[in-house]
Design a protein around this motif. Structure first.
Motif, PDB file in Angstrom:
ATOM      1  N   VAL A 238       5.548   2.802  -0.445  1.00  0.00           N
ATOM      2  CA  VAL A 238       3.936   2.774  -1.464  1.00  0.00           C
ATOM      3  C   VAL A 238       3.391   2.137  -2.091  1.00  0.00           C
ATOM      4  O   VAL A 238       2.348   1.720  -2.782  1.00  0.00           O
ATOM      5  N   GLY A 239       4.496   1.487  -2.952  1.00  0.00           N
ATOM      6  CA  GLY A 239       4.385   1.544  -4.311  1.00  0.00           C
ATOM      7  C   GLY A 239       3.641   0.131  -4.087  1.00  0.00           C
ATOM      8  O   GLY A 239       2.815  -0.332  -4.832  1.00  0.00           O
ATOM      9  N   ARG A 240       4.090  -0.447  -3.337  1.00  0.00           N
ATOM     10  CA  ARG A 240       3.533  -1.812  -2.923  1.00  0.00           C
ATOM     11  C   ARG A 240       2.489  -2.556  -1.641  1.00  0.00           C
ATOM     12  O   ARG A 240       1.299  -3.334  -1.583  1.00  0.00           O
ATOM     13  N   GLY A 241       2.402  -1.221  -0.986  1.00  0.00           N
ATOM     14  CA  GLY A 241       1.599  -0.363  -0.184  1.00  0.00           C
ATOM     15  C   GLY A 241      -0.061  -0.743  -0.757  1.00  0.00           C
ATOM     16  O   GLY A 241      -1.227  -1.286   0.138  1.00  0.00           O
ATOM     17  N   ILE A 242       0.092  -0.112  -1.594  1.00  0.00           N
ATOM     18  CA  ILE A 242      -1.430   0.591  -2.285  1.00  0.00           C
ATOM     19  C   ILE A 242      -2.121  -0.294  -2.814  1.00  0.00           C
ATOM     20  O   ILE A 242      -3.464  -1.097  -2.281  1.00  0.00           O
ATOM     21  N   PRO A 243      -1.671  -1.008  -4.018  1.00  0.00           N
ATOM     22  CA  PRO A 243      -2.119  -2.436  -4.482  1.00  0.00           C
ATOM     23  C   PRO A 243      -2.542  -3.800  -3.844  1.00  0.00           C
ATOM     24  O   PRO A 243      -4.136  -4.278  -3.772  1.00  0.00           O
ATOM     25  N   ASN A 244      -1.697  -3.871  -3.012  1.00  0.00           N
ATOM     26  CA  ASN A 244      -1.725  -4.562  -1.285  1.00  0.00           C
ATOM     27  C   ASN A 244      -3.606  -4.310  -0.896  1.00  0.00           C
ATOM     28  O   ASN A 244      -4.195  -5.400  -0.452  1.00  0.00           O
ATOM     29  N   ALA A 245      -3.768  -2.971  -0.053  1.00  0.00           N
ATOM     30  CA  ALA A 245      -4.538  -2.440   0.167  1.00  0.00           C
ATOM     31  C   ALA A 245      -5.752  -2.396  -0.361  1.00  0.00           C
ATOM     32  O   ALA A 245      -7.306  -2.963   0.289  1.00  0.00           O
ATOM     33  N   LEU A 246      -5.939  -1.952  -1.707  1.00  0.00           N
ATOM     34  CA  LEU A 246      -6.873  -2.106  -2.492  1.00  0.00           C
ATOM     35  C   LEU A 246      -7.534  -3.779  -2.879  1.00  0.00           C
ATOM     36  O   LEU A 246      -9.107  -3.666  -3.033  1.00  0.00           O
ATOM     37  N   GLU A 247      -6.901  -4.283  -2.965  1.00  0.00           N
ATOM     38  CA  GLU A 247      -7.551  -5.615  -3.185  1.00  0.00           C
ATOM     39  C   GLU A 247      -7.458  -6.505  -2.189  1.00  0.00           C
ATOM     40  O   GLU A 247      -8.822  -7.135  -2.169  1.00  0.00           O
TER      41      GLU A 247
END
Length: 382
Positions: A238-247
């Protein structure tokens, strides 16, 4: 790695404290009960009274709200995504009932059907009516709630523009239904799917299967992204997916990067100013935002125009910059460069001189403008 992720989450949560957090209780007629909401408003929301904002709806807000809100605040601070309103739905022990589906058709049933209508018919209209919103909405879910947000893709048009699906626990047939449904969706959809190599085995396998089917879809309207994080567990992903998704979802919104300059601007055959127009038209069409063109993007496209000797394109960029920033010297500088390169040094000199009292932008200083004017005067004896 876990310590790094925890530290990053702590930093992001402290950053989100700069934004305005509201706690509300929403009395839902669809659910027949009150639900607690956590809402983060962007920085300066109260003072930017003409500005509108996309919405990020967070399910499982009991633990997902802070990492999402922190990332949204961080990314928007650096202009990598638009400032947005984050709406968290507190679920707690009700998440399983909220995500309930029928055992025969695997569609929302009982409390799940009520929760489906609560979000679409009550919550989103409430946020639209009480806050300044743009017509771009993202949903975020994890395992059961990640499966649940998929149901909104079957509305016509879909309720959400973006879907962040973190290790989804898919309902039966969902991995077949999604690839069948998506090609018929006429609106632009952004879909991010994430798992991890140490995720729950069944969830990782079904995410990989869904990835295999979605990545094969050919549609200009469907933007699909997938990550399988090495060493990530069901929770750490979750902590790695959220910033990747927004980017990835907001890639077009970001200022023009060095990579974009080299791989797009310098390789395009069309006049480079058209890229600038198209970029901001896309931002307006996708996110409902009429943003001023950034000075960074004027400089990037103007530099490309100079390198490619596209002087008419440089004139267009200078004209737009003068209109966008009349009190700054950026438009005058590039207009002066246009006159220099097209054989009108006297106009170039006067243009440089005429901007001596305007606001400086980046490397374009008063001294630079006057030095260029003096050099022309010396070379041509004016």
């Amino acid at each position: 790695m876990k310590k790094i992720i925890l530290l990053l989450l702590c930093i992001l949560c402290s950053l989100s404290a700069s934004a305005q957090i509201l706690y509300e209780e929403f009395n839902s007629s669809k659910l027949g009960e009150t639900r607690k909401l956590k809402i983060q408003l962007p920085r300066n929301y109260d003072t930017n009274t003409e500005k509108v904002y996309p919405i990020v709806v967070v399910l499982d807000a009991d633990y997902l709200f802070e990492p999402v809100a922190g990332n949204v605040d961080y990314f928007s601070y650096w202009e990598d995504m638009p400032e947005s309103i984050v709406v968290g739905i507190m679920q707690g022990d009700t998440r399983y009932e909220d995500c309930n589906y029928d055992d025969s058709n695997f569609l929302p049933a009982d409390k799940g059907a009520d929760f489906f209508e609560f979000i679409g018919l009550e919550l989103i209209p409430y946020i639209d009516n009480n806050y300044r919103t743009a017509k771009f909405v993202i949903a975020v879910g994890h395992d059961f709630t990640a499966n649940f947000i998929n149901y909104y893709l079957f509305k016509d048009p879909p309720l959400f523009n973006g879907y962040i699906s973190l290790s989804p626990d898919l309902a039966p047939m969902m991995e077949e239904r999604l690839p069948e449904r998506i090609p018929s969706v006429e609106s632009k959809i952004f879909y991010y799917l994430a798992t991890g190599t140490d995720d729950i085995k069944g969830l990782m396998e079904i995410s990989e299967e869904l990835n295999g089917k979605l990545k094969e879809l050919k549609s200009d309207q469907f933007n699909f992204y997938y990550d399988n994080f090495e060493g990530a567990t069901h929770y750490s992903l979750v902590g790695r997916g959220i910033p990747n998704a927004l980017e990835k979802i907001f890639s077009v919104y970001r200022p023009i990067s060095k990579k974009e300059y080299k791989e797009v601007l310098m390789k395009m055959d069309e006049p480079v100013h058209t890229y600038l127009n198209e970029k901001y038209a896309t931002i307006k069409n996708l996110f409902g935002l009429s943003n001023p063109i950034r000075t960074n993007d004027f400089i990037a496209t103007a530099t490309a125009a100079e390198k490619k000797s596209q002087w008419e394109s440089l004139r267009e960029i200078a004209t737009m910059a003068k209109k966008q920033y009349p009190d700054a010297n950026i438009g005058d500088y590039y207009m002066g460069r246009y006159y220099e390169e097209t054989g009108d040094p006297k106009k170039a000199m006067r243009t440089y001189q005429g901007a001596f009292d305007k606001e400086e932008v980046d490397f374009i200083t008063v001294d630079l403008m006057l030095d260029k004017a003096d050099k022309i005067k010396e070379d041509f004896g004016y």
